[in-house]
Design a protein around this motif. Sequence first.
Motif, PDB file in Angstrom:
ATOM      1  N   THR A  44     -29.255  -8.706  56.791  1.00  0.00           N
ATOM      2  CA  THR A  44     -28.623  -9.531  55.740  1.00  0.00           C
ATOM      3  C   THR A  44     -27.554  -9.418  54.774  1.00  0.00           C
ATOM      4  O   THR A  44     -27.248 -10.065  54.778  1.00  0.00           O
ATOM      5  N   GLU A  45     -26.726  -8.465  55.302  1.00  0.00           N
ATOM      6  CA  GLU A  45     -25.461  -7.893  54.306  1.00  0.00           C
ATOM      7  C   GLU A  45     -23.882  -8.470  54.819  1.00  0.00           C
ATOM      8  O   GLU A  45     -24.177  -8.546  56.411  1.00  0.00           O
ATOM      9  N   PRO A  46     -23.233  -9.157  54.535  1.00  0.00           N
ATOM     10  CA  PRO A  46     -21.948  -9.395  55.265  1.00  0.00           C
ATOM     11  C   PRO A  46     -21.496  -8.642  55.691  1.00  0.00           C
ATOM     12  O   PRO A  46     -20.881  -7.659  55.850  1.00  0.00           O
ATOM     13  N   ALA A  47     -20.872  -9.268  56.478  1.00  0.00           N
ATOM     14  CA  ALA A  47     -19.434  -8.664  57.600  1.00  0.00           C
ATOM     15  C   ALA A  47     -19.035  -8.399  56.377  1.00  0.00           C
ATOM     16  O   ALA A  47     -17.921  -8.888  55.843  1.00  0.00           O
ATOM     17  N   VAL A  48     -17.877  -7.098  56.728  1.00  0.00           N
ATOM     18  CA  VAL A  48     -16.325  -7.327  56.000  1.00  0.00           C
ATOM     19  C   VAL A  48     -15.549  -7.124  57.178  1.00  0.00           C
ATOM     20  O   VAL A  48     -15.621  -5.727  57.562  1.00  0.00           O
ATOM     21  N   LEU A  49     -14.557  -8.011  57.421  1.00  0.00           N
ATOM     22  CA  LEU A  49     -13.197  -7.252  58.406  1.00  0.00           C
ATOM     23  C   LEU A  49     -12.290  -6.939  57.754  1.00  0.00           C
ATOM     24  O   LEU A  49     -11.729  -8.245  57.357  1.00  0.00           O
ATOM     25  N   ASN A  50     -11.615  -5.907  58.383  1.00  0.00           N
ATOM     26  CA  ASN A  50     -10.092  -6.404  57.908  1.00  0.00           C
ATOM     27  C   ASN A  50      -8.965  -6.388  58.537  1.00  0.00           C
ATOM     28  O   ASN A  50      -8.146  -6.485  58.426  1.00  0.00           O
ATOM     29  N   ARG A  51      -9.491  -6.915  59.496  1.00  0.00           N
ATOM     30  CA  ARG A  51      -8.917  -7.512  60.448  1.00  0.00           C
ATOM     31  C   ARG A  51      -9.331  -8.348  61.497  1.00  0.00           C
ATOM     32  O   ARG A  51     -10.205  -7.881  62.649  1.00  0.00           O
ATOM     33  N   PRO A  52      -8.582  -9.555  61.695  1.00  0.00           N
ATOM     34  CA  PRO A  52      -9.452 -10.182  63.058  1.00  0.00           C
ATOM     35  C   PRO A  52      -9.617  -9.819  64.771  1.00  0.00           C
ATOM     36  O   PRO A  52      -8.881  -9.003  64.893  1.00  0.00           O
ATOM     37  N   LEU A  53     -10.911 -10.107  65.013  1.00  0.00           N
ATOM     38  CA  LEU A  53     -10.698  -9.091  65.905  1.00  0.00           C
ATOM     39  C   LEU A  53     -10.027 -10.151  66.970  1.00  0.00           C
ATOM     40  O   LEU A  53      -9.885  -9.635  68.374  1.00  0.00           O
ATOM     41  N   GLY A  54      -9.663 -11.622  66.537  1.00  0.00           N
ATOM     42  CA  GLY A  54      -8.915 -11.872  67.929  1.00  0.00           C
ATOM     43  C   GLY A  54      -7.266 -11.339  68.368  1.00  0.00           C
ATOM     44  O   GLY A  54      -6.603 -11.648  69.029  1.00  0.00           O
ATOM     45  N   GLU A  55      -6.666 -10.835  67.248  1.00  0.00           N
ATOM     46  CA  GLU A  55      -5.695 -10.054  67.420  1.00  0.00           C
ATOM     47  C   GLU A  55      -6.373  -8.383  68.335  1.00  0.00           C
ATOM     48  O   GLU A  55      -5.003  -7.890  68.621  1.00  0.00           O
ATOM     49  N   LEU A  56      -7.341  -7.599  68.680  1.00  0.00           N
ATOM     50  CA  LEU A  56      -7.398  -6.762  69.420  1.00  0.00           C
ATOM     51  C   LEU A  56      -8.295  -7.521  70.682  1.00  0.00           C
ATOM     52  O   LEU A  56      -8.456  -8.984  70.848  1.00  0.00           O
ATOM     53  N   PRO A  57      -8.327  -6.196  71.852  1.00  0.00           N
ATOM     54  CA  PRO A  57      -8.427  -6.496  72.834  1.00  0.00           C
ATOM     55  C   PRO A  57      -9.510  -6.277  73.102  1.00  0.00           C
ATOM     56  O   PRO A  57     -10.149  -5.224  73.375  1.00  0.00           O
ATOM     57  N   GLY A  58     -10.615  -7.477  73.832  1.00  0.00           N
ATOM     58  CA  GLY A  58     -11.771  -7.410  74.291  1.00  0.00           C
ATOM     59  C   GLY A  58     -12.512  -7.989  75.325  1.00  0.00           C
ATOM     60  O   GLY A  58     -11.478  -8.637  76.074  1.00  0.00           O
ATOM     61  N   THR A  59     -13.702  -7.809  75.733  1.00  0.00           N
ATOM     62  CA  THR A  59     -14.013  -8.143  77.135  1.00  0.00           C
ATOM     63  C   THR A  59     -15.349  -9.034  76.555  1.00  0.00           C
ATOM     64  O   THR A  59     -16.385  -8.058  75.336  1.00  0.00           O
ATOM     65  N   TYR A  60     -15.277 -10.415  76.328  1.00  0.00           N
ATOM     66  CA  TYR A  60     -17.285 -10.928  76.553  1.00  0.00           C
ATOM     67  C   TYR A  60     -18.051 -10.657  77.740  1.00  0.00           C
ATOM     68  O   TYR A  60     -17.832 -11.363  78.481  1.00  0.00           O
ATOM     69  N   VAL A  61     -18.980  -9.722  77.403  1.00  0.00           N
ATOM     70  CA  VAL A  61     -20.040  -9.649  78.608  1.00  0.00           C
ATOM     71  C   VAL A  61     -21.480 -11.083  78.154  1.00  0.00           C
ATOM     72  O   VAL A  61     -22.278 -10.707  77.810  1.00  0.00           O
ATOM     73  N   LYS A  62     -21.681 -11.818  78.962  1.00  0.00           N
ATOM     74  CA  LYS A  62     -22.785 -12.892  78.267  1.00  0.00           C
ATOM     75  C   LYS A  62     -23.540 -12.694  79.543  1.00  0.00           C
ATOM     76  O   LYS A  62     -23.126 -12.606  81.038  1.00  0.00           O
ATOM     77  N   CYS A  63     -24.960 -12.255  78.859  1.00  0.00           N
ATOM     78  CA  CYS A  63     -26.525 -12.606  80.389  1.00  0.00           C
ATOM     79  C   CYS A  63     -26.514 -13.774  80.618  1.00  0.00           C
ATOM     80  O   CYS A  63     -27.235 -13.863  79.588  1.00  0.00           O
TER      81      CYS A  63
END
Length: 231
Positions: free
Chosen positions: A162-181
């Motif tokens: 219930t507490e809000p997220a705090v992002l100090n950098r946009p995730l789209g700037e970081l390398p990543g993989t999304y695994v969809k089940c």
Amino acid sequence: MTRFVLVAGAWLGAWAWDEVAAELRAAGHAAHPLTLSGLAEKRDAPAGQRTHVRDVVDEVERLGLRDVVLVGHSYSGVPVGQAAGLIGDRLRRIVFVDANVPVDGEPDLAAWPSDHVRRAIGANGGFWPPPEADDFAGQDLTDDQIGRFTAGATPHPGATLTEPAVLNRPLGELPGTYVKCLLDGEEPPPAAAELLESGNWELVTMATGHWPMFSRPRELARILHEAATDR
């Protein structure tokens, strides 16, 4: 050698990664499953959203890890995504495993139909109770795997949802993989779909349910290995 920090979703501790971690180590990697505060062997520790972010950052710093792949499953995508922006050049990649994606200023529960979760938290002293065996229908889990889950699960601290997220950098700037089940829905959530449009993220699918560390540990370990090494 890649260093993996593995964080399971709601109700689960480091134990949920036992089979995946063994596969990664057999492939020559270092695997560090992490239990978040308020869960499993840390069930007596108070926890909110910021606590879980700090848990991940502190683990990376405590172990002196570099070239780190942060892996967040389900709920833990929210603290892992926030932690990724705080560890600087220690980060190699983020992998979200059928995970919720943090949105700056919003709680985890804002991203999906969750009124039933809020009611459950309110009725259970601020904790979200674990699912029952019948709730795992259609998720590619054997009776033994379901039994292992329910035996090891602990109520999840509601404040982390219930507490809000705090992002100090946009995730789209970081390398990543999304695994969809795919047995848990064929489309990534909207926040994940935005990441996949950034050019820094890739999509991988698994023909299994929401808990692939139980249902398909070897396949999941292979996907994590490829995400870390095919760069």
